[in-house]
Design an enzyme around this catalytic site. Structure first.
Site, PDB file in Angstrom:
ATOM      1  CG  HIS A   1      10.771  58.752  82.992  1.00 18.68           C
ATOM      2  ND1 HIS A   1       9.483  59.355  83.774  1.00 18.68           N
ATOM      3  CD2 HIS A   1      10.206  57.684  82.769  1.00 18.68           C
ATOM      4  CE1 HIS A   1       8.678  58.251  83.755  1.00 18.68           C
ATOM      5  NE2 HIS A   1       9.112  57.534  83.115  1.00 18.68           N
TER       6      HIS A   1
ATOM      7  CG  ASP B   1       8.459  61.890  85.332  1.00 22.18           C
ATOM      8  OD1 ASP B   1       9.632  61.570  85.149  1.00 22.18           O
ATOM      9  OD2 ASP B   1       7.611  61.198  84.861  1.00 22.18           O
TER      10      ASP B   1
END
Lengths: 97, 465
Positions: free
Chosen positions: B242, B186
């Protein structure tokens, strides 16, 4: 119809068939004009950078013409899957935040 | 506990909570899950055992059902005598005393007089044909009056997603294991976040000494890899938010009276940063991240990202993960479209270890933004107004299939904790079959179901010893 996927403009990912000697891979890269940036999955996949003047589409076609190449593709860009708005009320809620 | 009985109440509560978090305020007492006068569920961070005790299981045939009460008593009496003789023999070598004998199940509880003796006794008894196994006398904990545990983390009342998937029911069996390594591929992870730092994977072959101790080309890759700067380095700190949010839903520390709780409190998060400050990243870096995670022993890969470009190279990396028994949990995408018609990768790869996840809202409806796919999207999980960790010891609410996937990943980590031998494809099958059928998902997803983690964990037949 969806938009064309985003990709790094001057890069390709080349997947060679198994058992292709490194020397032969290098010949192919030199022939097309691709500079090896990274080797992945035990050298089977190569990330190559193209010369600034090269066309990605033409380079892709050139790689694909070699029988030793299993696949050649753009180095796509992916993105996070966050930020969807559920309802208009929630949009307002997000604005308040 | 405050329950959300309507969307209106739910939204109001979320607004209140979000505002307070942004203002740096704590939650008021009315929102607290734990009453200080009530006992609170406090599972240990690690297995706890009774000091200086061992439990020996002898090999013994079951007592036949058809024998008379008298014959049964004789069998058990003889068996108890045999066990006592075994213990007497053992006491000639070690300072042991029998605390209790349970002949019907073939078990004897021993007190051991010296601190170092249990390990020596175990080593000795492993060679004894009469002994099936030896283990510590584990502490176990009662849950209040048979209720499911509710953690004391102050935001628990708004973590509707974990309650929806029956997280507390799963926690009656396990809150995870530090042996289960989950790679969050990520934007990186804020590994210093106060609610995440205890859950971060720690590279056992690397020291913080500005050297590449494990010889993988990265200096001080203690918690993962950063592929954003072109030349990779060992610092996957999240600057975007995120990945930290995703990591919190998977494994934020539970029951620590702070912030949020993850689905698998005790799993370990390995951070792979390849999505950069703008939230984008390349296929090549994703592949390198997968390679790193596999090399470091990750058993589950969370991929809360995607794009329409079908890369055979990325597919090859995912197939390599499958070959290694690793599960890939991938977000279906947020375009509100049909992935069967407009695929999103990696979730649309038709590889058996890929579990594609759609997002649902509190009333179990498919989120308006969520992609679906009768053939290519498998399971739904909560993905609207999900509160989790973001960098700087903060919390915030996010929407997205990105937020749904880590609920599934966390549950997969619980299943792996319970049965480490499960392959990724077996974990996937268990999660799909245990899901709750939801009418609104029928015809939209291959399973037509929303994750039910409690059922998935409780159904497992072969928990780890």
């Amino acid at each position: 119809m969806k938009d064309e996927p985003r990709a790094v403009p001057d890069e390709l990912l080349v997947t060679f068939k198994p058992e292709i000697p490194e020397a032969r891979k290098q010949e192919i890269h030199e022939s097309v004009g691709g500079e090896v940036v990274n080797r992945m999955l035990n050298g089977r996949i190569t990330q190559v950078k193209l010369k600034a003047t090269a066309s990605r589409k033409e380079a892709q076609e050139a790689y694909a013409s070699f029988s030793e190449v299993e696949a050649v593709e753009p180095n796509y860009v992916s993105g996070i899957q966050q930020g969807g708005i559920e309802t208009p009320e929630q949009k307002e809620e997000d604005r308040i935040r | 506990m405050t329950r959300m009985r309507s969307t209106h109440n739910h939204c109001a509560q979320l607004l209140l909570s979000a505002g307070m978090i942004l203002l740096g305020l704590t939650f008021p007492g009315s929102l607290r899950a734990a009453d200080p006068n009530e006992p609170s569920f406090k599972p240990p961070r690690a297995v706890q055992t009774v000091a200086n005790e061992l439990v020996i299981k002898y090999r013994a045939s079951p007592v036949p059902f058809e024998v008379s009460e008298g014959a049964r008593a004789d069998i058990l009496s003889n068996r108890a005598e045999t066990f006592t003789k075994e213990a007497t023999r053992l006491s000639a070598e070690f300072p042991v005393e029998v605390v209790a004998t349970y002949p019907a199940v073939g078990v004897q509880r021993l007190h051991v007089g010296a601190d170092d003796a249990p390990d020596l006794i175990k080593a000795r008894l492993v060679l004894d044909d009469a002994v099936e196994f030896v283990e510590p006398n584990y502490w176990v904990y009662a849950f209040r009056d048979g209720e499911e545990p509710k953690p004391n983390d102050p935001t628990w009342p708004v973590l509707w997603g974990i309650e929806k998937i029956r997280g507390p029911e799963a926690w009656t069996e396990t809150t995870g294991s530090e042996e289960v390594v989950v790679a969050v591929i990520d934007t990186g992870v804020d590994y210093a976040h106060r609610d995440l730092k205890a859950s971060m994977w720690r590279n056992p072959k690397e020291e913080p000494n500005e050297k590449d101790d494990d010889g993988n080309g990265l200096v001080d890759d203690l918690h993962g890899i950063n592929l954003c700067p072109g030349e990779p380095n060992g610092d996957p700190l999240d600057a975007q938010g995120h990945g930290t949010h995703v990591a919190g839903t998977i494994a934020a520390t539970g029951n620590n009276e702070r912030d949020v709780v993850g689905v698998a409190w005790q799993a370990r998060i390995l951070a792979v940063k390849f999505l950069c400050r703008d939230g984008g990243g390349t296929t090549a870096d994703a592949i390198r991240g997968i390679e790193y995670a596999l090399a470091k022993g990750a058993q589950i890969l969370n991929m809360s990202w995607g794009g329409p470009g079908r890369s055979r190279a990325l597919e090859a990396a995912i197939r390599e993960a499958e070959r290694q028994g690793v599960l890939v949990v991938a977000a279906a995408g947020n375009e509100g479209s049909d992935n069967d018609k407009f695929p999103q990768y990696p979730s649309s790869y038709q590889v058996p270890n890929v579990l594609a996840v759609a997002a649902t809202a509190p009333e179990d409806q498919l989120a308006a933004f969520s992609n679906w796919g009768k053939k290519s999207v498998h399971l739904a999980a909560p993905g609207v107004s999900i509160l989790s960790t973001v960098p700087g010891n903060r919390l915030t609410f996010f929407n997205g299939t990105s937020m749904a996937s880590p609920h599934v990943t966390g549950c997969a980590a619980l299943l792996k904790a319970r049965t480490p031998s499960l392959a990724g494809t077996e974990v996937k099958a268990a999660l799909l079959s245990a899901g709750d059928p939801v009418p609104g998902l029928d015809g939209r997803l291959s399973s037509g179901r929303r994750l039910n983690c409690g059922r998935a964990v409780l159904r497992q037949q072969n928990p780890a010893p």
